[in-house]
Design a protein around this motif. Structure first.
Motif, PDB file in Angstrom:
ATOM      1  N   LEU A  52       0.946   1.681  -0.236  1.00  0.00           N
ATOM      2  CA  LEU A  52       0.415   1.722   1.132  1.00  0.00           C
ATOM      3  C   LEU A  52      -1.020   1.227   1.181  1.00  0.00           C
ATOM      4  O   LEU A  52      -1.402   0.479   2.088  1.00  0.00           O
ATOM      5  CB  LEU A  52       0.521   3.141   1.684  1.00  0.00           C
ATOM      6  N   ARG A  53      -1.831   1.625   0.218  1.00  0.00           N
ATOM      7  CA  ARG A  53      -3.218   1.180   0.179  1.00  0.00           C
ATOM      8  C   ARG A  53      -3.300  -0.318  -0.096  1.00  0.00           C
ATOM      9  O   ARG A  53      -4.122  -1.033   0.493  1.00  0.00           O
ATOM     10  CB  ARG A  53      -3.967   1.978  -0.888  1.00  0.00           C
ATOM     11  N   PHE A  54      -2.434  -0.809  -0.969  1.00  0.00           N
ATOM     12  CA  PHE A  54      -2.444  -2.221  -1.352  1.00  0.00           C
ATOM     13  C   PHE A  54      -2.090  -3.106  -0.160  1.00  0.00           C
ATOM     14  O   PHE A  54      -2.796  -4.075   0.144  1.00  0.00           O
ATOM     15  CB  PHE A  54      -1.452  -2.448  -2.497  1.00  0.00           C
ATOM     16  N   VAL A  55      -0.995  -2.784   0.537  1.00  0.00           N
ATOM     17  CA  VAL A  55      -0.568  -3.647   1.645  1.00  0.00           C
ATOM     18  C   VAL A  55      -1.458  -3.502   2.870  1.00  0.00           C
ATOM     19  O   VAL A  55      -1.466  -4.371   3.748  1.00  0.00           O
ATOM     20  CB  VAL A  55       0.910  -3.392   2.037  1.00  0.00           C
ATOM     21  N   GLU A  56      -2.215  -2.414   2.943  1.00  0.00           N
ATOM     22  CA  GLU A  56      -3.175  -2.295   4.038  1.00  0.00           C
ATOM     23  C   GLU A  56      -4.336  -3.266   3.833  1.00  0.00           C
ATOM     24  O   GLU A  56      -4.824  -3.873   4.791  1.00  0.00           O
ATOM     25  CB  GLU A  56      -3.707  -0.863   4.115  1.00  0.00           C
ATOM     26  N   LYS A  57      -4.745  -3.439   2.568  1.00  0.00           N
ATOM     27  CA  LYS A  57      -5.872  -4.315   2.259  1.00  0.00           C
ATOM     28  C   LYS A  57      -5.436  -5.772   2.108  1.00  0.00           C
ATOM     29  O   LYS A  57      -6.144  -6.688   2.533  1.00  0.00           O
ATOM     30  CB  LYS A  57      -6.545  -3.848   0.966  1.00  0.00           C
ATOM     31  N   LEU A  58      -4.295  -5.986   1.478  1.00  0.00           N
ATOM     32  CA  LEU A  58      -3.801  -7.342   1.206  1.00  0.00           C
ATOM     33  C   LEU A  58      -2.395  -7.441   1.785  1.00  0.00           C
ATOM     34  O   LEU A  58      -1.424  -7.052   1.154  1.00  0.00           O
ATOM     35  CB  LEU A  58      -3.800  -7.612  -0.300  1.00  0.00           C
ATOM     36  N   GLN A  59      -2.292  -7.975   2.988  1.00  0.00           N
ATOM     37  CA  GLN A  59      -1.044  -7.890   3.743  1.00  0.00           C
ATOM     38  C   GLN A  59      -0.074  -9.041   3.492  1.00  0.00           C
ATOM     39  O   GLN A  59       1.095  -8.947   3.870  1.00  0.00           O
ATOM     40  CB  GLN A  59      -1.358  -7.803   5.238  1.00  0.00           C
ATOM     41  N   THR A  60      -0.559 -10.110   2.872  1.00  0.00           N
ATOM     42  CA  THR A  60       0.297 -11.277   2.633  1.00  0.00           C
ATOM     43  C   THR A  60       0.050 -11.832   1.245  1.00  0.00           C
ATOM     44  O   THR A  60      -0.949 -11.491   0.579  1.00  0.00           O
ATOM     45  CB  THR A  60       0.017 -12.390   3.659  1.00  0.00           C
TER      46      THR A  60
END
Length: 348
Positions: A52-60
């Protein structure tokens, strides 16, 4: 029999499977890929907050490719097996270079990306695009080894080949994404390593291990060997402002590329190294020992003796290459090995 296996498993999954995992909503190729890499040798409960933290910061994929290695390691810090993060970052860059910023929808092209093996490529294709590809992660190996009564260690080449043949034969032509999740869920929650819940298993009546009472011995464990132990001294070097010295580790080896505390072979080498590297007079350093601890890796144990060195006010402190003086709160934003992060947190 294989069709009946899949049908039973899918009916069970519709009622008892996991349908609210964060990478299932939405189930994009990027999110599926990221989850599969994070889940390698790591449980769902541990992975979820990192994901969750990863995709919040790096979404693509493009955002991941453009991020610095330090940013990627900081998001990964504490999850372990850091080669996964390095491979993920490099694979994203290759996707931008070769595939217009997208994951390729082709098995061989996926397999060519760093960090993606046969099972991970199959999982991405099955879960992101519902294509018929088998998977063979640890949970699936356990389910199939027990169900078919394989009495050989799954790490053997011959046994691996047999397990892949079983995985292929059981994979259905429809609802492949659901089946892939179902067999992973079965292994994670029912056909567990210890005390499997065979009475809750939808395919137990065809399971050889259940029939023969051999679930405790299957799959066959890897022949045990004693883990070697290594020793190191970690230097907690602090200046008069309370900043801690960190240095970037070499690009290969354990914790490659992460920021960590300097190390020495023993106390004498530590004292000499500090004075020599930073040109600090011995009288300007106050020394004290910190509690020792052991950190376990998959292939050895590391006994760590932390030594704290307080540099007195007025002493000249110089940086060397790939070193930084940071306050503990600043250090927490970097990619740090888990034991180093915990050690620095005690200084705050």
């Amino acid at each position: 029999m294989s069709k009946d296996f899949a049908n039973r498993l899918l009916r069970w999954f519709d009622v008892h499977g996991r349908h609210e995992l964060p990478w299932q909503h939405s189930r994009t190729p990027y999110r599926v890929w990221l989850s599969e890499i994070m889940l390698q040798q790591t449980q769902v409960a541990t992975v979820t907050p990192y994901f969750l933290r990863f995709v919040e910061k790096l979404q693509t994929i493009r955002e991941l490719a453009a991020a610095s290695q330090d940013d990627v390691f900081a998001l990964w810090s504490g999850l372990g097996y850091y080669s996964r993060a390095r491979n993920l970052h490099r694979a994203a860059q290759l996707c931008v270079e070769r595939h217009n910023g997208e994951l390729p929808r082709d098995f061989e092209a996926l397999l060519a990306l760093p960090g993606i093996g046969r099972s991970t490529a199959g999982a991405i294709l099955a879960q992101a695009w519902d294509l018929r590809f088998p998977i063979l992660d640890g949970n699936v190996k356990r389910v199939l080894a027990r169900w078919h009564g394989l009495d050989r260690w799954p790490g053997e080449t011959k046994t691996q080949t047999q397990l892949w043949a079983f995985a292929e034969s059981h994979t259905p032509s429809a609802r492949v994404a659901d089946y892939t999740q179902a067999i992973m869920d079965l292994g994670a929650g029912v056909c567990t390593r210890a005390k499997p819940r065979c009475n809750d298993c939808p395919v137990s009546d065809g399971c050889v291990a259940h029939r023969d009472g051999s679930t405790a011995t299957l799959p066959v464990r890897k022949p045990a060997r004693a883990l070697p132990t290594r020793q190191t001294v970690m230097l907690v070097l602090r200046d008069a402002c309370g900043r801690v010295l960190l240095e970037r580790r070499a690009p290969t080896g354990v914790w490659a590329g992460l920021w960590s505390l300097p190390e020495a072979s023993d106390e004498q080498a530590a004292r000499f190294g500090i004075a020599n590297t930073h040109n600090i007079a011995a009288g300007a350093i106050a020394f004290r020992a910190l509690p020792a601890f052991t950190h376990g890796f998959s292939h050895y144990r590391l006994d760590v003796t932390p030594l704290a060195f307080e540099i007195q006010p007025g002493a000249h402190v110089a940086d060397a290459a790939d070193q930084r003086w940071l306050y503990p709160a600043e250090a927490a934003a970097l990619g740090l090995p888990a034991p180093v992060r915990k050690l620095i947190a005690t200084l705050s």
